[in-house]
Design an enzyme around this catalytic site. Structure first.
Site, PDB file in Angstrom:
ATOM      1  N   HIS A  16       2.037  12.210  -7.060  1.00  0.00           N
ATOM      2  CA  HIS A  16       0.721  12.083  -7.683  1.00  0.00           C
ATOM      3  C   HIS A  16       0.403  13.380  -8.410  1.00  0.00           C
ATOM      4  O   HIS A  16       0.593  14.470  -7.865  1.00  0.00           O
ATOM      5  CB  HIS A  16      -0.354  11.790  -6.632  1.00  0.00           C
ATOM      6  N   GLU A  64      -7.491   3.224 -14.932  1.00  0.00           N
ATOM      7  CA  GLU A  64      -6.669   4.353 -14.513  1.00  0.00           C
ATOM      8  C   GLU A  64      -5.475   4.495 -15.454  1.00  0.00           C
ATOM      9  O   GLU A  64      -5.251   3.657 -16.333  1.00  0.00           O
ATOM     10  CB  GLU A  64      -6.211   4.171 -13.061  1.00  0.00           C
ATOM     11  N   ARG A 111       1.727   8.198 -14.206  1.00  0.00           N
ATOM     12  CA  ARG A 111       1.776   9.330 -13.284  1.00  0.00           C
ATOM     13  C   ARG A 111       3.041  10.187 -13.405  1.00  0.00           C
ATOM     14  O   ARG A 111       2.982  11.398 -13.232  1.00  0.00           O
ATOM     15  CB  ARG A 111       1.649   8.826 -11.840  1.00  0.00           C
ATOM     16  N   HIS A 156       3.506  11.173  -3.113  1.00  0.00           N
ATOM     17  CA  HIS A 156       2.394  10.239  -2.944  1.00  0.00           C
ATOM     18  C   HIS A 156       2.808   8.813  -2.625  1.00  0.00           C
ATOM     19  O   HIS A 156       2.265   8.198  -1.712  1.00  0.00           O
ATOM     20  CB  HIS A 156       1.545  10.241  -4.211  1.00  0.00           C
ATOM     21  N   ARG A 211       5.373   3.021 -10.192  1.00  0.00           N
ATOM     22  CA  ARG A 211       4.261   2.114  -9.889  1.00  0.00           C
ATOM     23  C   ARG A 211       3.092   2.338 -10.840  1.00  0.00           C
ATOM     24  O   ARG A 211       2.666   3.475 -11.063  1.00  0.00           O
ATOM     25  CB  ARG A 211       3.791   2.347  -8.457  1.00  0.00           C
TER      26      ARG A 211
END
Length: 522
Positions: A241, A113, A288, A349, A384
């Site tokens: 997100h 990811e 992100r 998110h 994160r």
């Protein structure tokens, strides 16, 4: 009514249930959840859980990826500990019955990811959290030492304040003795006395109008601990997100997992042009915060409500097999992910800040632990890294359990705690007041404290939220308790913390981006 336990757990996601299972071998455990046991952010997690599993991946690479994603303000000692302990915790999860996807040769099929330099995400199709929650719930329900209280809402954690002492935030000797809990079926407030208390209440995503978080994510644990004079930090770092499914009538917003971009999905503007390379050399696999701001900028510049995620170039059978839930969801609104581009938009998110805890998961308040999304461990820093959250919850639930087990026999119940004071309250028949304030709070946070901020917007947000705070506190004092009123009160507290901590950070770093302090170009 009073109940006494060695261990009280508030919340039923991966952190709370893991902790409960570990401490249950050493005393009676109460698991309190305001909805059903499986109604948690964990159950909605799609992508998977990150840990170093096979070469060529290494601990150092995972550490570096985490530090980079966190804008180098993560606590490196915490990051190193987490990365080294995560594989063992995930192995334990597998022993408890969690199934992750495997290759034909029996090895685990790993995904990659945004922000990860290697393939290290264990997953169960695109329903990884649901599978983890399933396995944990089965074990928790079968454990004789665990009592489950569904439809029970924790109102406040009990400290010396409830014993008549004047407790200040600077006091280093605050202790927790349990929690006042509202039985939503009978409307009775139960005094749960506990030697140790774990807060595992998850996110506060519903302070924003558009979020992927479940409706239960209203910041209850953070607000309770803040009112109890605990330390809350990092609330300015709220992760949006990049790819929520654009479907304006649906709440919560359905998440299009970052794993889709890791699998090869490409972001495009509505006229079909790729754009991420303009913002970061990693393109669609940038962290992100970068991707969300890029999409936000494209939408604002073009005056459009969404961008597209394009999977049409990927092999159809494998794509749909890998993402069955996303395939099913998109099909339900007329989108074939192999033939149509998916409309997406950034949505609130993940909350990177929360209740400050040490490396044993203990907060500033003694015998009060926190783990999962409601906690601030120092791992995430400014942002994160994708799929670190579930493994963080496992690591800190384990560490908190080991610490609690070590001290629990040295503690005693505080039987002088008074019952909840109902004096002066009456039935509140004006639900419209709560509903209107709820929508107003979400509007304030979404319009002024979103992906891009400014001093002016934050000042306006604080002024407007302060009015709602005063009105809601007055309503709370004179009204019969309800879940809706308690949630509104908690979200206003959390909104205040997000704004105040955003105002205090005079720089753009990680998820906190302000036009008044643009990032320094390197």
């Amino acid at each position: 009514m009073r109940k006494e336990y060695e261990f009280l757990v508030i919340g039923s996601g991966v952190a709370g249930l893991t902790y409960a299972l570990k401490v249950a071998e050493h005393g009676k455990v109460a698991v309190v959840t305001k909805s059903h046991l499986d109604h948690s952010s964990t159950a909605l997690a799609q992508g998977g859980i990150a840990a170093v599993t096979y070469a060529p991946d290494t601990f150092e690479q995972h550490i570096n990826d985490t530090m980079i994603a966190g804008s180098h303000i993560s606590n490196r000692e915490v990051v190193e500990m987490f990365v080294h302990e995560a594989p063992e915790r995930i192995a334990e999860l597998i022993e408890w019955g969690t199934n992750f996807d495997k290759n034909e040769d029996g090895t685990y099929e790993l995904a990659r990811e945004g922000g990860h330099s290697q393939y290290r995400i264990l997953h169960h199709k695109d329903q990884s959290g649901f599978e983890i929650e399933r396995a944990l719930i089965e074990k928790v329900k079968s454990h004789p030492n665990i009592d489950i209280y569904e439809n029970h809402f924790a109102i406040e954690v009990i400290t010396q304040h409830h014993l008549g002492f004047d407790v200040h935030r600077s006091n280093k000797n605050i202790e927790c003795f349990g929690s006042y809990v509202l039985d939503l079926n009978s409307n009775e407030v139960i005094t749960f006395l506990a030697k140790t208390t774990m807060i595992a209440t998850g996110s506060s995503g519903n302070v924003y109008a558009n979020t992927t978080c479940p409706t239960v994510a209203t910041g209850d644990g953070i607000a309770m601990v803040y009112r109890a004079k605990g330390t809350i930090e990092g609330m300015e770092f709220f992760q949006f997100h990049p790819t929520g499914l654009y479907n304006p009538t649906e709440k919560p917003c359905f998440l299009i997992s970052e794993a889709v971009r890791g699998y090869g999905g490409i972001l495009r503007t509505q006229d079909g042009k790729e754009f991420m390379q303009k913002y970061d050399e990693r393109g669609c696999l940038a962290p992100r915060d970068i991707v969300a701001r890029a999409i936000d900028n494209e939408m604002k510049t073009r005056g459009e409500n969404f961008v597209y995620l394009d999977c049409r170039h990927l092999e159809e059978k494998a794509l749909k097999a890998h993402f069955p839930k996303i395939t099913e969801k998109c099909a339900s609104i007329g989108i074939d992910i192999a033939k149509d581009m998916i409309p997406v938009v950034p949505v609130a998110h993940y909350q990177c800040g929360g209740i400050k805890v040490d490396m044993n998961g203990e907060s500033h308040i003694h015998h009060l632990y926190a783990a999962g999304e409601c906690s601030s461990t120092g791992l995430h820093g400014g942002n994160r890294l994708a799929s670190n959250s579930l493994s963080e919850a496992l690591v800190y639930a384990h560490r908190a359990a080991m610490h609690a087990i070590d001290v629990v026999d040295k503690l005693s119940y505080k039987l002088t705690v008074p019952d909840w004071d109902f004096e002066g309250t009456s039935l509140n028949e004006e639900m419209v007041l709560i509903t209107q304030s709820y929508h107003e709070m979400q509007s304030i946070m979404s319009n002024y404290v979103g992906i891009v901020r400014s001093d002016l917007r934050l000042d306006r947000a604080l002024i407007r939220l302060n009015v709602l705070y005063k009105e809601t506190e007055e309503l709370f004092k004179r009204s019969t308790l309800s879940r809706q009123l308690c949630e509104l009160r908690n979200m206003i507290n959390v909104g205040y913390l997000i704004i105040k901590q955003a105002k205090a950070r005079k720089e753009s770093v990680g998820l906190h981006y302000t036009v008044d302090y643009p990032p320094v170009k390197k």
